[in-house]
Each structure stands twice: as C-alpha cells, then as structure tokens.
Design a protein around this motif. Structure first.
Motif, short mmCIF file in Angstrom:
data_model
loop_
_atom_site.label_atom_id
_atom_site.label_comp_id
_atom_site.label_asym_id
_atom_site.label_seq_id
_atom_site.Cartn_x
_atom_site.Cartn_y
_atom_site.Cartn_z
N ALA A 35 -36.79 -5.99 -45.39
CA ALA A 35 -37.10 -7.26 -46.05
C ALA A 35 -37.82 -8.21 -45.10
O ALA A 35 -38.73 -8.94 -45.50
CB ALA A 35 -35.82 -7.90 -46.57
N ILE A 36 -37.44 -8.19 -43.84
CA ILE A 36 -38.10 -9.05 -42.85
C ILE A 36 -39.55 -8.61 -42.67
O ILE A 36 -40.47 -9.43 -42.65
CB ILE A 36 -37.34 -8.99 -41.51
CG1 ILE A 36 -35.99 -9.68 -41.64
CG2 ILE A 36 -38.16 -9.63 -40.38
CD1 ILE A 36 -35.07 -9.46 -40.46
N THR A 78 -31.46 -6.72 -32.79
CA THR A 78 -32.59 -6.07 -33.43
C THR A 78 -33.15 -6.92 -34.56
O THR A 78 -34.37 -7.03 -34.74
CB THR A 78 -32.17 -4.69 -33.97
OG1 THR A 78 -31.78 -3.87 -32.88
CG2 THR A 78 -33.32 -4.01 -34.70
N VAL A 79 -32.26 -7.53 -35.34
CA VAL A 79 -32.72 -8.42 -36.41
C VAL A 79 -33.47 -9.61 -35.83
O VAL A 79 -34.51 -10.03 -36.35
CB VAL A 79 -31.53 -8.88 -37.28
CG1 VAL A 79 -31.94 -9.98 -38.25
CG2 VAL A 79 -30.95 -7.69 -38.05
N HIS A 80 -32.96 -10.16 -34.74
CA HIS A 80 -33.65 -11.27 -34.06
C HIS A 80 -35.05 -10.84 -33.64
O HIS A 80 -36.03 -11.58 -33.83
CB HIS A 80 -32.84 -11.70 -32.84
CG HIS A 80 -33.59 -12.58 -31.88
ND1 HIS A 80 -34.37 -12.06 -30.86
CD2 HIS A 80 -33.71 -13.93 -31.78
CE1 HIS A 80 -34.93 -13.04 -30.18
NE2 HIS A 80 -34.53 -14.19 -30.71
N ARG A 120 -34.96 -22.08 -38.71
CA ARG A 120 -34.80 -22.07 -40.17
C ARG A 120 -34.10 -20.81 -40.64
O ARG A 120 -33.44 -20.81 -41.68
CB ARG A 120 -36.16 -22.21 -40.85
CG ARG A 120 -36.81 -23.57 -40.65
CD ARG A 120 -38.09 -23.68 -41.44
NE ARG A 120 -37.87 -23.51 -42.87
CZ ARG A 120 -38.84 -23.41 -43.78
NH1 ARG A 120 -40.11 -23.44 -43.39
NH2 ARG A 120 -38.55 -23.27 -45.06
N CYS A 121 -34.24 -19.73 -39.87
CA CYS A 121 -33.57 -18.47 -40.21
C CYS A 121 -32.13 -18.43 -39.72
O CYS A 121 -31.46 -17.39 -39.82
CB CYS A 121 -34.34 -17.29 -39.62
SG CYS A 121 -35.93 -16.97 -40.42
N ALA A 137 -34.46 -13.54 -46.32
CA ALA A 137 -34.03 -12.26 -45.75
C ALA A 137 -32.95 -12.47 -44.69
O ALA A 137 -31.93 -11.76 -44.66
CB ALA A 137 -35.23 -11.53 -45.15
N ALA A 138 -33.16 -13.45 -43.81
CA ALA A 138 -32.20 -13.71 -42.74
C ALA A 138 -30.85 -14.17 -43.27
O ALA A 138 -29.82 -13.99 -42.60
CB ALA A 138 -32.77 -14.74 -41.77
N ASP A 139 -30.84 -14.75 -44.45
CA ASP A 139 -29.58 -15.19 -45.06
C ASP A 139 -28.62 -14.02 -45.29
O ASP A 139 -27.42 -14.22 -45.47
CB ASP A 139 -29.85 -15.90 -46.38
CG ASP A 139 -30.35 -17.32 -46.19
OD1 ASP A 139 -30.22 -17.86 -45.07
OD2 ASP A 139 -30.90 -17.90 -47.16
#
Length: 612
Positions: free
Chosen positions: A275-276, A315-317, A390-391, A288-290
């Motif tokens: 999604a990112i 990894t998400v970061h 914001r994420c 997506a980050a939510d």
C-alpha cells in the motif's frame, strides 16, 4: 539423593547452585516413571504447579494434535506456565519410556529467582515451547513459523534464456504459476507476472522477445529451511515478492511468493508495504501508515518475537521514507546531484518501536557550498520530515533531522566536519554528533555517496580522545538501581514510581555497545552485532557481553509488550512502565539486569583498555 544432585549439577539452571542449595533441590525431587505414550501435562488445563526434568528418555510437546518439539535428557518443562500463571499451552507426553525428576513450585522458584539464572530465564520465559507450539499449529494461512520448503505449492517453471515471452507466459498459465525461472550461465534468472506487464506489455515489446531480455538476474534465492517470517522480512527489506527456494544441495525446489507467506488478512506487513509503494500522494501514505499499529498488535498476538517486530517497524519506516522522496522528486523535479538519505538512531539500527521518533541526515555530491543545490535539498528534506510526521513518526525532539542545517551537508562538508570532530572531539556537540551519525544507514541511493560517508568514522578506533568522550556519553544514561520493596524508583516528577524502560534500560546498553564496537573498528550495526564484535575484538569481556545481551533481550521484550498493550487500548505508546504490573520474578530479574549493566558501565574504561 547424591545421584540426583550429581545429575542436576551439570544442567541449567541448577549449575548455578552451591552445594547446599543443590542438595536441597535434589531432596525436593520426586522420581517418576512414564511409559511411552503416557501424558505428563495436558494442553489448556490449569497452570502447572510442577517442573519436570528429563533424566532418561524423551518427552513430546504436542499442540493441536501435532508434535512440535522433543525434549531429551537434562531438559525441563512446566516451569514457564508456572512462572507466567497461564494455562499450559501444549500437551506433554512421554515419547518413550522415560524417567523424570518432578520439582514442586516452592522448590523450583528459588532456583529460577537467582540472578545467575537470568540467561536461562530469559530464554525459557521468552516462550521457546509456547512459540513453537503456536507456530506448529499455524494453518497454511498463517505460515510464519514454518520452513518455506513446506509452503511450496507446485514444481517450479524453468525455461532456457532463448524462450520467447509468449511461450513462457503460456507455461505460467498452464502451471498456474506467477513466475518463471531461467537457467543462465551464472545461475538463475526470474521473470514474474508483474515483469511481463511492465517490461513486455507496457513497454510495447513483442511476443517473440526472449525471456532473457526481461528477466532479473541473478535471482536472489533462499534455502528451504528458513522460516516464513524470516523470508517475509527479507522480501520487505528488498522490495521483492518472489524467491526461488533451494535445498541443501542448491537444487531448485520451487518459488515462494508473498501470497504463500501471508494470510488474506489485510493487516500484514507485506500488504502494508504494498500500500505504501502504491500511494499516489501523501494522503494515501497517511492512510497506509495508519495500519501500522494494528499490524504490530496482530503480529505480536501471533507470537512474533520483539526483535522481529522492531525490524518490521524499521522496514515500514524505510518504505515510507523512500515513497516520500519519490513524491517529493515528482514535485521538485530531478535532483541537481546525487544524494543519500540516512536513517539515524533506532531506525538505522533496525531496533524501532511503536514510540520511536524519526532521526535523519542528508548528504549530496559536491565539495563546497552551492545555494541552488542547498535550496533543492532543503525543500526535499522538509517534505520528507513533515510527511513522516503526518504518517505518525514524530520528528526527533533534539533536532537530529535532515531538515536542519546541522544534519544536511554536501559530502565534502560532511567529511570536513567529521574529520574536525575526530581531530578535536572536545568542540561543542562533537561527541553527541558522532554518536548519532555513526549509526547512520542509507535508505535512499546507498551508492558512492553513502559509501564514502560510511568510511568517515572507520578510523575512530585510532582516536583515543574521541573514544574517551564517547565513553563519557555512554555513561550518561544510568540504569535505575534504586529500589523500594522490589519496585524500581524513578525520581522524575511526572512519572514518579515508574521505570523509563528506554532511557534507564535500553540506552545504556546501546551506548556501551556503540563505543565498544567503535573501539574495535566496527561502526554501523545493530546493538547485538556490536556486542558480538566488541567481544570478539576484546573490547568487552565475555562475561560482560553475556550480561548486555541478556539484558537487551529482556528489556526489548518488556518494552514491546508494554507498547503493544497501549496500542491495543488506543493509547499513545510510551516508555514508562509500572513495575507493579510485572510478575515478581520478572521484576527480580529486571533488577539484576540493571545491576549487571551498571557494573559493566563502571568497568567500561578498564574493559576497553582505552589509553588516557
């Protein structure tokens, strides 16, 4: 009882007892015989009131009808349920005729409560058996703990380099495969269904194009014994969705894909990363980050280890950072020069938690100042830092951000500044800046720029003044060693009576590992890798390295559990733990861990043998 004591003397955790204590434990042992197939403990019953040690024979550990582990001579079971107060999570059955020593709770608890038993407790209370039971009982939709060799659905589709894309696509459809492997002189190439869409259809290539023209080669591979969770993390790190799987003889067994590894549940790290990558603007990235908090809770409930969760969060970061950079470049236009974006702090070490804030630095090609380049880089940094905020990843409160001039320079500027700090570490903020930047890990354009920057601190081991300064920095965070009725005492007003698990627990270990590893010539790495390097290089004694590893593991698990529970209840995660919420035995061992780290801190200068 002499024979029992002699046997216990050679196994953990009884090897930590003195003669009198060993005799006492031996006298408490009840000798029991179980014929093969007899049950010892029953899954989903009440908490265990005994611990069993295998004297002869073997015990099967069974969850949901499947055997997931086999215990042999000298191994113990039952104590984790006793300590946690949870019902037994699996059935224990005699695999063969077995002789066991049974110890009641009042006899085994004092053994496990000893400081010397910390290593054993961390490993066993960490859930070795419960985790394996959960993994063994996992369905095909939850394969995180299973070897990927068991998850392959079909034989691989393999073609020669001269095969046309039309024929290769036909084979993929016929076999129901989302990829095709290509034999090459160097090994294997791979073409996925996505490659066919982007490199053939979208690019206007004809059906007679050879598969070699559109393949990725050499293809990255994994071995069949690696777990699904491990392979999934590598997919996340590398941004790929397929890995050829090899057996021990390097023969191709098949291809594992992300869909083989993850359930259809949308709250998974791969779905989140996808999604990112597909987000078309910052608003979509925020949505997506939510998902990240729910993803962390889901993985934690699936018994994913805390150190694995820290890598997932990191990894998400990285994925968010890269996508924000791509969106910024779309808005700002092509960059005037090549540049590298570096993660700093816990994200750089891949040790991030839900509460971790963002730290970053920016370096670009060039030796001097150029106003136009600096303006473009400042605009990029501002967009990325604000986008991450914001994420949900807040900016570093101390200003270690690529949007600040101190952390955004030309490569030549960075090299001059770093050499200045190395030559004169007494100048303002030099020690702090080196401590922050030595963690730096490029997450964007890790080419020549990132490589040159990484070599700046490679000579730190030959700078004793700098190492002494970093040593002082490493002692700035002290474990809380004051206790009142077995509770940790924190004297800070707002959180009085609570433990700051980050500043008082993790940071002293992180700082010690960093300076000790630098003294041994190792810079950027994870904390545990630095401890290993420092021990190997003789910077930390073996006993002290073991103390730091065990304390780091225990504190990481406790910090993650605390923050997951806060996420579960809708609260913002923090680092302030009420010791009263911890089991008495965990509190006791946490106290001993703090004392051990404090002891290592007191002796760090001698242990590292730094010249004065």
């Amino acid at each position: 009882m002499h024979e029992v004591a002699e046997f216990l003397r050679g196994i953990a955790p009884f090897d930590t007892l003195d003669e009198a204590e060993l005799e006492q434990a031996a006298e408490a042992c009840e000798i029991e015989f179980y014929a093969g197939g007899d049950p010892v403990l029953i899954q989903a019953a009440e908490p265990s009131r005994y611990a069993w040690v295998v004297r002869r024979g073997a015990l099967e550990l069974i969850a949901d009808g499947r055997t997931f582990d086999l215990l042999g001579e000298g191994e113990m079971v039952g104590h984790t349920s006793m300590l946690s107060g949870d019902p037994v999570g699996f059935t224990v059955r005699a695999h063969e005729d077995s002789l066991l020593y049974r110890l009641p709770e009042d006899a085994i608890r004092p053994v496990l409560a000893r400081p010397a038993a910390l290593r054993y407790l961390v490993r066993s209370v960490g859930g070795r058996y419960e985790v394996r039971a959960r993994e063994s009982g996992a369905s095909s939709a939850d394969p995180a703990g299973r070897p990927v060799g068991e998850l392959l659905r079909s034989e691989p589709v393999i073609v020669e380099p001269g095969t046309t894309v039309r024929d290769a696509a036909g084979l993929m459809v016929e076999r129901g495969s989302s990829s095709v492997l290509v034999h090459t002189a160097e090994g294997l190439g791979i073409v996925t269904d996505r490659d066919l869409r982007t490199r053939v259809v979208a690019a206007g290539a004809g059906p007679q194009t050879t598969i070699a023209e559109v393949m990725t080669a050499p293809a990255r591979t994994v071995t069949a014994d690696r777990t699904g969770a491990d392979v999934l993390l590598e997919m996340l790190d590398r941004g790929v969705r397929h890995f050829p799987v090899l057996d021990a003889h390097r023969r191709v067994l098949g291809v594992i894909s992300d869909t083989d590894l993850m359930a259809v549940e949308s709250r998974t790290p791969f779905h989140l990363r996808t999604a990112i990558g597909r987000a078309m603007d910052v608003e979509e990235l925020v949505r997506a980050a939510d998902r990240l908090p729910a993803t962390v809770v889901t993985l934690y409930d699936a018994r994913v280890a805390a150190h694995t969760l820290t890598r997932v969060i990191s990894t998400v970061h990285d994925a968010l950072t890269r996508r924000l950079i791509e969106l910024a470049e779309q808005e700002l236009g092509a960059p005037p020069v090549r540049y590298a974006w570096l993660a700093l702090g816990s994200f750089a070490r891949r040790e991030a938690f839900p509460s971790s804030d963002q730290d970053s630095a920016l370096a670009w090609e060039g030796e001097g100042d150029d106003a136009a380049i600096e303006t473009w880089m400042a605009a990029l940094a501002r967009r990325v830092v604000e986008g991450l905020a914001r994420c949900g990843i807040e900016p570093c409160g101390k200003g270690a951000l690529a949007s600040k001039p101190l952390f955004a320079r030309s490569l030549g500027g960075w090299e001059r500044a770093a050499r200045s700090w190395l030559d004169d570490p007494a100048q303002e903020k030099a020690g702090i800046l080196v401590s922050v930047l030595v963690d730096g890990r490029p997450v964007w354009a890790a080419d020549v720029v990132g490589q040159r920057l990484a070599t700046v601190f490679s000579n730190a081991q030959h700078r004793p003044r700098l190492l002494r300064l970093l040593e002082s920095t490493a002692l700035a965070h002290r474990p809380p060693t004051g206790f009142f009725r077995d509770f940790v005492v924190d004297h800070d007003g707002e959180h009085r009576g609570r433990l700051d698990i980050k500043n008082g627990g993790l940071l002293p270990i992180v700082d010690l590992a960093r300076v000790a590893a630098m003294a041994g010539g190792v810079a950027a790495a994870s904390t545990l890798a630095r401890i290993d390097a420092a021990e190997t290089g003789g910077m930390i004694e073996r006993r002290d390295a073991a103390v730091l590893r065990d304390a780091f593991d225990l504190i990481t698990e406790l910090r993650m559990r605390h923050q997951v529970e806060q996420l579960r209840s809708g609260r913002a995660p923090d680092d302030h733990i009420d010791p009263g919420d911890l089991a008495p035995l965990v509190r006791s061992h946490l106290k001993e861990a703090f004392r051990g780290v404090a002891r290592v801190q007191r002796g760090v200068a001698t242990a590292m043998s730094l010249p004065r």
